[in-house]
Design a protein around this motif. Structure first.
Motif, PDB file in Angstrom:
ATOM      1  N   ILE A 262      56.871 -58.041  -1.284  1.00 17.72           N
ATOM      2  CA  ILE A 262      56.246 -56.884  -1.918  1.00 17.72           C
ATOM      3  C   ILE A 262      56.039 -55.837  -0.841  1.00 17.72           C
ATOM      4  N   VAL A 263      56.705 -54.706  -0.968  1.00 15.38           N
ATOM      5  CA  VAL A 263      56.602 -53.633   0.018  1.00 15.38           C
ATOM      6  C   VAL A 263      55.378 -52.768  -0.268  1.00 15.38           C
ATOM      7  N   SER A 264      55.136 -52.495  -1.545  1.00 12.09           N
ATOM      8  CA  SER A 264      53.976 -51.711  -1.972  1.00 12.09           C
ATOM      9  C   SER A 264      53.704 -52.058  -3.428  1.00 12.09           C
ATOM     10  N   LEU A 265      52.720 -51.391  -4.024  1.00 13.63           N
ATOM     11  CA  LEU A 265      52.403 -51.660  -5.429  1.00 13.63           C
ATOM     12  C   LEU A 265      53.510 -51.213  -6.369  1.00 13.63           C
ATOM     13  N   THR A 266      54.452 -50.420  -5.861  1.00 21.73           N
ATOM     14  CA  THR A 266      55.538 -49.938  -6.724  1.00 21.73           C
ATOM     15  C   THR A 266      56.921 -50.348  -6.223  1.00 21.73           C
ATOM     16  N   GLU A 267      56.978 -51.193  -5.192  1.00 26.92           N
ATOM     17  CA  GLU A 267      58.301 -51.551  -4.658  1.00 26.92           C
ATOM     18  C   GLU A 267      58.341 -52.990  -4.150  1.00 26.92           C
ATOM     19  N   MET A 268      59.436 -53.656  -4.488  1.00 21.33           N
ATOM     20  CA  MET A 268      59.737 -54.967  -3.925  1.00 21.33           C
ATOM     21  C   MET A 268      61.152 -54.927  -3.369  1.00 21.33           C
ATOM     22  N   VAL A 269      61.413 -55.777  -2.408  1.00 18.86           N
ATOM     23  CA  VAL A 269      62.763 -55.867  -1.869  1.00 18.86           C
ATOM     24  C   VAL A 269      63.222 -57.318  -1.946  1.00 18.86           C
ATOM     25  N   VAL A 270      64.462 -57.505  -2.350  1.00 15.67           N
ATOM     26  CA  VAL A 270      65.068 -58.836  -2.419  1.00 15.67           C
ATOM     27  C   VAL A 270      66.303 -58.824  -1.530  1.00 15.67           C
ATOM     28  N   LEU A 271      66.368 -59.756  -0.590  1.00 15.37           N
ATOM     29  CA  LEU A 271      67.541 -59.900   0.279  1.00 15.37           C
ATOM     30  C   LEU A 271      68.382 -61.053  -0.260  1.00 15.37           C
ATOM     31  N   LYS A 272      69.574 -60.720  -0.746  1.00 14.05           N
ATOM     32  CA  LYS A 272      70.421 -61.700  -1.408  1.00 14.05           C
ATOM     33  C   LYS A 272      71.604 -62.068  -0.509  1.00 14.05           C
ATOM     34  N   PRO A 273      72.033 -63.328  -0.520  1.00 16.29           N
ATOM     35  CA  PRO A 273      73.246 -63.691   0.228  1.00 16.29           C
ATOM     36  C   PRO A 273      74.408 -62.814  -0.214  1.00 16.29           C
ATOM     37  N   ALA A 274      75.106 -62.240   0.755  1.00 20.43           N
ATOM     38  CA  ALA A 274      76.177 -61.287   0.431  1.00 20.43           C
ATOM     39  C   ALA A 274      77.430 -61.979  -0.081  1.00 20.43           C
ATOM     40  N   TYR A 275      77.709 -63.170   0.466  1.00 19.62           N
ATOM     41  CA  TYR A 275      78.940 -63.861   0.088  1.00 19.62           C
ATOM     42  C   TYR A 275      78.646 -64.839  -1.043  1.00 19.62           C
TER      43      TYR A 275
ATOM     44  N   ALA B 247      50.968 -71.152  -0.260  1.00 17.71           N
ATOM     45  CA  ALA B 247      50.651 -69.718  -0.282  1.00 17.71           C
ATOM     46  C   ALA B 247      50.799 -69.115   1.107  1.00 17.71           C
ATOM     47  N   GLN B 248      50.360 -69.858   2.115  1.00 21.63           N
ATOM     48  CA  GLN B 248      50.494 -69.373   3.487  1.00 21.63           C
ATOM     49  C   GLN B 248      51.962 -69.259   3.878  1.00 21.63           C
ATOM     50  N   ASN B 249      52.738 -70.248   3.490  1.00 20.42           N
ATOM     51  CA  ASN B 249      54.170 -70.233   3.767  1.00 20.42           C
ATOM     52  C   ASN B 249      54.834 -69.036   3.083  1.00 20.42           C
ATOM     53  N   SER B 250      54.412 -68.764   1.836  1.00 19.74           N
ATOM     54  CA  SER B 250      54.960 -67.631   1.093  1.00 19.74           C
ATOM     55  C   SER B 250      54.625 -66.314   1.773  1.00 19.74           C
ATOM     56  N   ARG B 251      53.377 -66.187   2.253  1.00 19.51           N
ATOM     57  CA  ARG B 251      52.976 -64.948   2.947  1.00 19.51           C
ATOM     58  C   ARG B 251      53.769 -64.755   4.230  1.00 19.51           C
ATOM     59  N   LEU B 252      53.977 -65.853   4.963  1.00 17.48           N
ATOM     60  CA  LEU B 252      54.740 -65.760   6.210  1.00 17.48           C
ATOM     61  C   LEU B 252      56.191 -65.368   5.938  1.00 17.48           C
ATOM     62  N   ARG B 253      56.764 -65.895   4.855  1.00 19.78           N
ATOM     63  CA  ARG B 253      58.128 -65.524   4.493  1.00 19.78           C
ATOM     64  C   ARG B 253      58.207 -64.036   4.144  1.00 19.78           C
ATOM     65  N   GLU B 254      57.181 -63.549   3.431  1.00 25.70           N
ATOM     66  CA  GLU B 254      57.171 -62.127   3.091  1.00 25.70           C
ATOM     67  C   GLU B 254      57.073 -61.270   4.344  1.00 25.70           C
ATOM     68  N   GLU B 255      56.226 -61.668   5.280  1.00 26.93           N
ATOM     69  CA  GLU B 255      56.103 -60.914   6.535  1.00 26.93           C
ATOM     70  C   GLU B 255      57.436 -60.915   7.292  1.00 26.93           C
ATOM     71  N   LEU B 256      58.136 -62.038   7.233  1.00 25.31           N
ATOM     72  CA  LEU B 256      59.437 -62.121   7.895  1.00 25.31           C
ATOM     73  C   LEU B 256      60.431 -61.168   7.238  1.00 25.31           C
ATOM     74  N   VAL B 257      60.444 -61.127   5.897  1.00 26.06           N
ATOM     75  CA  VAL B 257      61.347 -60.233   5.174  1.00 26.06           C
ATOM     76  C   VAL B 257      61.049 -58.777   5.517  1.00 26.06           C
ATOM     77  N   LEU B 258      59.762 -58.417   5.567  1.00 26.92           N
ATOM     78  CA  LEU B 258      59.384 -57.050   5.915  1.00 26.92           C
ATOM     79  C   LEU B 258      59.841 -56.698   7.329  1.00 26.92           C
ATOM     80  N   SER B 259      59.777 -57.660   8.224  1.00 23.21           N
ATOM     81  CA  SER B 259      60.276 -57.438   9.590  1.00 23.21           C
ATOM     82  C   SER B 259      61.789 -57.261   9.591  1.00 23.21           C
ATOM     83  N   MET B 260      62.477 -58.000   8.732  1.00 25.00           N
ATOM     84  CA  MET B 260      63.940 -57.916   8.666  1.00 25.00           C
ATOM     85  C   MET B 260      64.412 -56.547   8.187  1.00 25.00           C
ATOM     86  N   VAL B 261      63.650 -55.911   7.266  1.00 28.28           N
ATOM     87  CA  VAL B 261      64.080 -54.615   6.743  1.00 28.28           C
ATOM     88  C   VAL B 261      63.532 -53.454   7.572  1.00 28.28           C
ATOM     89  N   ARG B 262      62.803 -53.780   8.643  1.00 23.25           N
ATOM     90  CA  ARG B 262      62.239 -52.723   9.485  1.00 23.25           C
ATOM     91  C   ARG B 262      62.756 -52.746  10.914  1.00 23.25           C
TER      92      ARG B 262
END
Length: 384
Positions: A203-216, A126-141
């Motif tokens: 999870i960005v908010s209660l109404t939004e999620m973001v998924v970063l998918k490999p482009a190639y 769970a901690q690893n999952s939270r850290l990954r989410e924080e990393l994703v949020l940093s990537m889109v910001r």
């Protein structure tokens, strides 16, 4: 001993399960000797001196009737240290005749330690999952990845150099119940994570999620149509696996530095524009509505007011909306008179008359490419 935070809920689970193995009262003490779980609820919160002795001496402590009177807050029984990763994190106590409990003590202790290991593993995941989410949020910001981000990405096994494209998942507002919101979001999150092992999501908010998918997907080539097809398949799976109503939007792909942020913003704008123009559609792709998405940033500026002014003049003299419908149909059919007339179920002469009136009312020359383009942009900005 250790600073491990022994959860009272876990302690109660250990008591409940181990008391099914052996017919006696079970106490669970934390690393400070405090009873945090017991079959005898009145003892919770007490300091157990037998547990303190087991903790300090790191051994099994047997308490009989004679030694019971020399210690405070104890009853006859066994107290066995609980270990996690070779560190003592607490004590499990069995109440009763210590001689009769010896044959069961190790079994009960082993069961408790297995539950501890499982809970600890789930906690780490769970901690690893939270850290990954924080990393994703940093990537889109953030346009640039800081040294700290790169270090965390390396620890989490995330390749920041992998080209990615953003997909936004939007939930219709008001769907989530107060008591069930978290479980519903987690269920949706699990369904999203099944789509690809290299996907990153947050999870960005209660109404939004973001998924970063490999482009190639195949070799080193961006294939929006393939991504679009997979997005449609994902939407079908989400519909089958979750009661939540969602919309998906795929952003544009930018291979250069800062591309993830730009991809995320195009996905957000794509879903916003898509909902306005096609409220009954649930999957949108930037490539399909590129110009409206690009023009969206002009909506609130003085440029937008200037661009739509010819169309405002048309609206003022178009009470039943015939001219605007004709104009939009004309543009949708690439200004081909025959196809436009057919789509409107009118004669070509009627179409020519309407186009002349549109030119008169807007003050634009529809024979001029520049004027046609200005009117097209106005029509794009004016659509709600």
């Amino acid at each position: 001993m250790t600073d491990y935070d022994f959860d009272a809920k876990l302690a109660y689970s250990i008591v409940e399960r181990t008391m099914k193995i052996i017919d006696c009262n079970i106490n669970v003490m934390d690393a400070r000797g405090r009873i945090i779980g017991s079959g005898d609820r009145e003892r919770i919160g007490e300091i157990h001196e037998g547990a303190l002795l087991a903790l300090s001496q790191q051994r099994v402590v047997s308490i009989d009737d004679a030694s019971m009177h020399t210690l405070h807050g104890v009853r006859p029984g066994l107290n066995l240290p609980l270990r996690l990763n070779n560190q003592i994190v607490g004590v499990i106590g069995l109440t009763g005749d210590p001689d009769g409990l010896l044959q069961f003590g190790e079994l009960v202790c082993m069961t408790a330690e297995m539950m501890l290991e499982q809970a600890h593993l789930l906690q780490l995941l769970a901690q690893n999952s939270r850290l990954r989410e924080e990393l994703v949020l940093s990537m889109v910001r953030n346009d640039n990845y800081s040294a700290t981000m790169q270090e965390w990405a390396q620890r989490l096994g995330v390749d920041l150099a992998l080209p990615r494209v953003a997909m936004v998942v939007e939930l219709d507002s008001g769907q989530l119940g107060v008591s069930t919101a978290m479980s519903e979001l987690q269920q949706l999150q699990s369904l999203l994570m099944e789509t690809g092992k290299d996907d990153l999501m947050a999870i960005v908010s209660l109404t939004e999620m973001v998924v970063l998918k490999p482009a190639y997907l195949h070799a080193e080539r961006w294939e929006p149509e393939e991504h679009k097809r997979r997005m449609a398949q994902l939407y079908q799976r989400l519909q089958q696996g979750s009661p939540l109503k969602v919309r998906l939007a795929l952003g544009n792909f930018f291979p250069q530095e800062g591309g993830v942020v730009r991809s995320y913003h195009t996905a957000k704008t794509t879903i916003s524009v898509g909902k306005q123009r096609m409220p009954d559609v649930h999957c949108f792709c930037y490539q399909d509505i590129k110009l409206p998405v690009l023009l969206d940033s002009l909506r609130d500026g003085w440029q937008a007011a200037e661009l739509v002014s010819p169309l405002q003049r048309l609206k003022a003299n178009d009470g039943n909306g015939v001219f605007r419908k004709t104009l939009h149909t004309w543009f949708r059919h690439n200004q081909q008179a025959g196809e436009t007339a057919k789509a409107l179920f009118i004669h070509k002469n009627t179409l020519e008359y309407r186009l002349r009136r549109i030119a008169e009312l807007t003050g634009l020359n529809l024979a001029s490419f520049e004027d046609r383009f200005l009117l097209y942009v106005a029509a794009q900005l004016d659509q709600d």
